[in-house]
Write a protein that holds these residues in place. Structure first.
Motif, PDB file in Angstrom:
ATOM      1  N   MET A   1       6.738  -9.793 -10.441  1.00  0.00           N
ATOM      2  CA  MET A   1       6.679 -10.350 -11.273  1.00  0.00           C
ATOM      3  C   MET A   1       7.490 -11.139 -11.686  1.00  0.00           C
ATOM      4  O   MET A   1       7.391 -11.610 -12.513  1.00  0.00           O
ATOM      5  N   LEU A   2       8.102 -11.835 -10.661  1.00  0.00           N
ATOM      6  CA  LEU A   2       9.294 -12.914 -10.640  1.00  0.00           C
ATOM      7  C   LEU A   2       8.593 -13.803 -10.280  1.00  0.00           C
ATOM      8  O   LEU A   2       9.425 -15.149 -10.275  1.00  0.00           O
ATOM      9  N   ASP A   3       7.568 -14.074  -9.873  1.00  0.00           N
ATOM     10  CA  ASP A   3       7.043 -15.306  -9.440  1.00  0.00           C
ATOM     11  C   ASP A   3       7.428 -15.751  -8.035  1.00  0.00           C
ATOM     12  O   ASP A   3       7.492 -16.879  -7.919  1.00  0.00           O
ATOM     13  N   GLN A   4       7.917 -14.564  -7.851  1.00  0.00           N
ATOM     14  CA  GLN A   4       8.718 -15.480  -6.095  1.00  0.00           C
ATOM     15  C   GLN A   4       7.169 -14.827  -4.906  1.00  0.00           C
ATOM     16  O   GLN A   4       7.742 -14.966  -4.180  1.00  0.00           O
ATOM     17  N   LEU A   5       6.278 -14.559  -4.981  1.00  0.00           N
ATOM     18  CA  LEU A   5       4.927 -14.032  -4.415  1.00  0.00           C
ATOM     19  C   LEU A   5       3.298 -14.916  -5.326  1.00  0.00           C
ATOM     20  O   LEU A   5       3.962 -14.348  -6.506  1.00  0.00           O
ATOM     21  N   ASP A   6       3.132 -14.924  -4.650  1.00  0.00           N
ATOM     22  CA  ASP A   6       2.154 -15.718  -5.424  1.00  0.00           C
ATOM     23  C   ASP A   6       0.546 -14.650  -5.611  1.00  0.00           C
ATOM     24  O   ASP A   6      -0.084 -14.401  -6.221  1.00  0.00           O
ATOM     25  N   ILE A   7       0.426 -14.285  -3.765  1.00  0.00           N
ATOM     26  CA  ILE A   7      -0.960 -13.337  -3.671  1.00  0.00           C
ATOM     27  C   ILE A   7      -0.726 -11.961  -3.602  1.00  0.00           C
ATOM     28  O   ILE A   7       0.535 -11.852  -1.728  1.00  0.00           O
ATOM     29  N   ILE A   8      -1.146 -10.472  -2.910  1.00  0.00           N
ATOM     30  CA  ILE A   8      -0.295  -9.444  -2.911  1.00  0.00           C
ATOM     31  C   ILE A   8      -2.740  -9.183  -2.810  1.00  0.00           C
ATOM     32  O   ILE A   8      -3.103  -8.703  -3.588  1.00  0.00           O
ATOM     33  N   CYS A   9      -2.034  -8.892  -0.896  1.00  0.00           N
ATOM     34  CA  CYS A   9      -2.441  -8.243  -0.151  1.00  0.00           C
ATOM     35  C   CYS A   9      -2.786  -6.100  -0.762  1.00  0.00           C
ATOM     36  O   CYS A   9      -1.749  -5.963  -0.275  1.00  0.00           O
ATOM     37  N   CYS A  10      -3.704  -5.795  -1.450  1.00  0.00           N
ATOM     38  CA  CYS A  10      -3.637  -4.563  -1.967  1.00  0.00           C
ATOM     39  C   CYS A  10      -4.004  -3.161  -1.623  1.00  0.00           C
ATOM     40  O   CYS A  10      -5.409  -3.653  -1.744  1.00  0.00           O
ATOM     41  N   THR A  11      -3.829  -2.331  -1.782  1.00  0.00           N
ATOM     42  CA  THR A  11      -5.306  -1.111  -2.169  1.00  0.00           C
ATOM     43  C   THR A  11      -5.167  -0.413  -3.831  1.00  0.00           C
ATOM     44  O   THR A  11      -4.621  -1.067  -4.753  1.00  0.00           O
ATOM     45  N   SER A  12      -5.005   0.501  -3.811  1.00  0.00           N
ATOM     46  CA  SER A  12      -5.858   0.716  -5.170  1.00  0.00           C
ATOM     47  C   SER A  12      -3.822   1.180  -5.722  1.00  0.00           C
ATOM     48  O   SER A  12      -4.179   1.700  -6.769  1.00  0.00           O
ATOM     49  N   ALA A  13      -2.843   1.462  -4.827  1.00  0.00           N
ATOM     50  CA  ALA A  13      -1.764   1.646  -4.880  1.00  0.00           C
ATOM     51  C   ALA A  13      -0.348   1.160  -5.757  1.00  0.00           C
ATOM     52  O   ALA A  13       0.190   0.885  -6.523  1.00  0.00           O
ATOM     53  N   PHE A  14      -1.120  -0.506  -6.121  1.00  0.00           N
ATOM     54  CA  PHE A  14      -0.723  -0.939  -6.499  1.00  0.00           C
ATOM     55  C   PHE A  14      -1.132  -2.057  -7.691  1.00  0.00           C
ATOM     56  O   PHE A  14      -2.475  -1.638  -7.815  1.00  0.00           O
ATOM     57  N   GLY A  15      -0.312  -1.872  -8.423  1.00  0.00           N
ATOM     58  CA  GLY A  15      -0.775  -2.288 -10.706  1.00  0.00           C
ATOM     59  C   GLY A  15      -0.626  -1.103 -10.744  1.00  0.00           C
ATOM     60  O   GLY A  15      -0.315  -2.113 -12.486  1.00  0.00           O
ATOM     61  N   MET A  16      -1.291  -0.139 -11.365  1.00  0.00           N
ATOM     62  CA  MET A  16      -0.114   1.004 -12.712  1.00  0.00           C
ATOM     63  C   MET A  16       0.382   0.090 -13.012  1.00  0.00           C
ATOM     64  O   MET A  16       1.744   0.698 -12.867  1.00  0.00           O
ATOM     65  N   GLY A  17       0.166   0.061 -14.849  1.00  0.00           N
ATOM     66  CA  GLY A  17       0.984  -0.139 -15.600  1.00  0.00           C
ATOM     67  C   GLY A  17       2.258  -1.770 -15.268  1.00  0.00           C
ATOM     68  O   GLY A  17       2.873  -1.714 -16.323  1.00  0.00           O
ATOM     69  N   ILE A  18       1.895  -2.185 -14.086  1.00  0.00           N
ATOM     70  CA  ILE A  18       2.712  -3.409 -14.196  1.00  0.00           C
ATOM     71  C   ILE A  18       2.567  -4.644 -15.013  1.00  0.00           C
ATOM     72  O   ILE A  18       0.847  -4.752 -15.949  1.00  0.00           O
ATOM     73  N   ASN A  19       3.487  -5.268 -15.694  1.00  0.00           N
ATOM     74  CA  ASN A  19       3.641  -5.604 -16.327  1.00  0.00           C
ATOM     75  C   ASN A  19       3.863  -7.620 -16.592  1.00  0.00           C
ATOM     76  O   ASN A  19       4.372  -8.177 -17.072  1.00  0.00           O
TER      77      ASN A  19
ATOM     78  N   HIS B   1       0.629  -1.220  -0.112  1.00  0.00           N
ATOM     79  CA  HIS B   1       0.071   0.515   0.019  1.00  0.00           C
ATOM     80  C   HIS B   1       0.944   1.397   0.308  1.00  0.00           C
ATOM     81  O   HIS B   1       2.182   1.696   0.673  1.00  0.00           O
ATOM     82  N   GLY B   2       0.096   2.563   0.061  1.00  0.00           N
ATOM     83  CA  GLY B   2       1.167   4.041  -0.187  1.00  0.00           C
ATOM     84  C   GLY B   2       1.475   4.285   0.755  1.00  0.00           C
ATOM     85  O   GLY B   2       2.997   4.629   1.115  1.00  0.00           O
ATOM     86  N   GLY B   3       0.999   3.478   2.333  1.00  0.00           N
ATOM     87  CA  GLY B   3       1.442   3.722   2.963  1.00  0.00           C
ATOM     88  C   GLY B   3       3.435   3.234   3.687  1.00  0.00           C
ATOM     89  O   GLY B   3       3.586   3.758   4.583  1.00  0.00           O
ATOM     90  N   MET B   4       3.895   2.092   2.744  1.00  0.00           N
ATOM     91  CA  MET B   4       5.063   1.367   3.206  1.00  0.00           C
ATOM     92  C   MET B   4       6.441   1.773   2.395  1.00  0.00           C
ATOM     93  O   MET B   4       5.812   3.191   1.497  1.00  0.00           O
ATOM     94  N   ASP B   5       7.214   2.298   2.824  1.00  0.00           N
ATOM     95  CA  ASP B   5       8.587   2.484   2.539  1.00  0.00           C
ATOM     96  C   ASP B   5       8.179   2.605   0.635  1.00  0.00           C
ATOM     97  O   ASP B   5       8.303   0.955   0.586  1.00  0.00           O
ATOM     98  N   GLN B   6       9.150   3.452  -0.557  1.00  0.00           N
ATOM     99  CA  GLN B   6       8.904   3.472  -1.108  1.00  0.00           C
ATOM    100  C   GLN B   6      10.340   1.737  -1.348  1.00  0.00           C
ATOM    101  O   GLN B   6       9.331   0.770  -2.795  1.00  0.00           O
ATOM    102  N   MET B   7      11.279   1.831  -1.372  1.00  0.00           N
ATOM    103  CA  MET B   7      12.045   0.706  -1.706  1.00  0.00           C
ATOM    104  C   MET B   7      10.879  -0.738  -1.458  1.00  0.00           C
ATOM    105  O   MET B   7      11.518  -1.510  -2.049  1.00  0.00           O
TER     106      MET B   7
END
Length: 341
Positions: A279-297, A263-269
């Protein structure tokens, strides 16, 4: 440039055999020097609409993007395709890296930059010395106060464009109502932009709405679905705290799945690390707010779950559009309870 030449260029630079719907028409108008507004559904390959012209035009293409993670991701992907004349100017650069890039700025065909960094006087002075062949505004709905992700610094782009001798503009978005489209043209002072507006329908996505009596049922449904479907998944929340809390709960009930929150409250890094792992399939599931996903290819996301009822239709369309970008069958599950009202 003839049609077969464009097809050959697409194959040469990006190793794709054919264009997707809407891409070629936009590229042809861009190469002809037209100002273009392109509205293409999420997953339709908007980036090719400016990356290919950037390789074919003589000067430099500037890409204004709202997300650092997106810029870094696209720079890596292009360099992996041996397209080396690309750079992302972000706040992650060290002073030495930034100095080196600025000294070599004239050598880049494609320069990614955020609207905020574009306000820096030193960068503006350097860009004024270049021949800018195309000014690309990605996620162009951010220009409009009627859009769902308004960014005030987007309003300053008109002055930047004028400072750079008014190069042709390509404005791209996945979701822009007619009101937002007209707002974009008005703010950019380009009332005669050629419009390429394509329907947002994605036939490979199955839409499901499930009503529940109480909140706890949502957890049971999610656990059941994820137990039977081991696929890359995004679960959207309207609350940062809920995204974190449900992540912990799912990690307990689904111990064999790799789950993280974003989410947007996390550290940028930290956010960038989570995105790269997904992206590298090292995580299966992301619980997120709308901050995640824009432009994710990431083309193999199969499941989008909305834990909370979306507050804006445009946001919902963008979020579900991140599923099935490879054209294969995917699913959207929207959970609704009386508490969502």
């Amino acid at each position: 440039m003839q049609q077969h030449d464009l097809e050959q260029a697409l194959q040469t630079y990006f190793h794709y055999s054919q264009f997707r719907t809407g891409q070629k028409e936009i590229i042809q108008d861009v190469l002809a020097g037209q100002d273009v507004l392109g509205i293409l559904p999420t997953g339709s390959g908007k980036s090719i609409c400016y990356q290919l012209p950037a390789m074919l035009l003589k000067g430099t293409t500037i890409v204004v993007s709202p997300l650092i993670s997106l810029m870094i991701d696209q720079e890596k992907q292009l360099k992996a395709k041996q397209l080396k004349s690309v750079v992302a100017i972000t706040s992650f650069l060290s002073p030495d890296e930034r100095k080196r890039i600025y000294q070599q700025l004239h050598t880049y065909k494609l320069i990614y930059v955020s609207p905020e960094i574009l306000q820096q006087p030193q960068l503006q002075q350097l860009l004024q010395k270049l021949t800018i062949s195309l000014f690309l505004i990605d996620e162009a709905h951010c220009i409009s106060q009627w859009g769902h992700e308004f960014r005030p610094d987007y309003l300053k782009l008109t002055d930047i464009i004028h400072m750079l001798n008014n190069p042709p503009i390509l404005a791209l978005s996945a979701t822009a109502t007619k009101e937002v489209q007209e707002d974009i043209l008005t703010i950019l002072k380009r009332p005669h932009m050629v419009k390429h507006i394509h329907p947002i329908d994605r036939k490979n996505i199955c839409f499901n709405l499930q009503k529940v009596a109480q909140e706890s049922e949502k957890i049971d449904i999610i656990v059941d679905v994820l137990s039977h479907h081991h696929v890359p998944t995004l679960i959207y929340f309207s609350s940062r705290q809920m995204a974190e809390d449900i992540t912990q709960l799912l990690m307990t009930r689904l111990p064999n799945r790799r789950i993280a929150f974003y989410h947007g409250g996390m550290d940028q890094m930290d956010r960038l690390a989570i995105q790269q792992q997904f992206m590298l399939d090292q995580l299966d599931i992301i619980c997120c707010t709308s901050a995640f996903g824009m432009g994710i290819n990431k083309n193999n996301i199969r499941l989008i779950i909305h834990y909370h009822f979306p507050t804006q239709l445009e946001s919902y369309i963008q979020e579900v559009g991140r599923a099935g970008r490879d054209g294969k069958s995917s699913m959207s599950l929207l959970l609704y309870s009386p508490h969502d009202d």
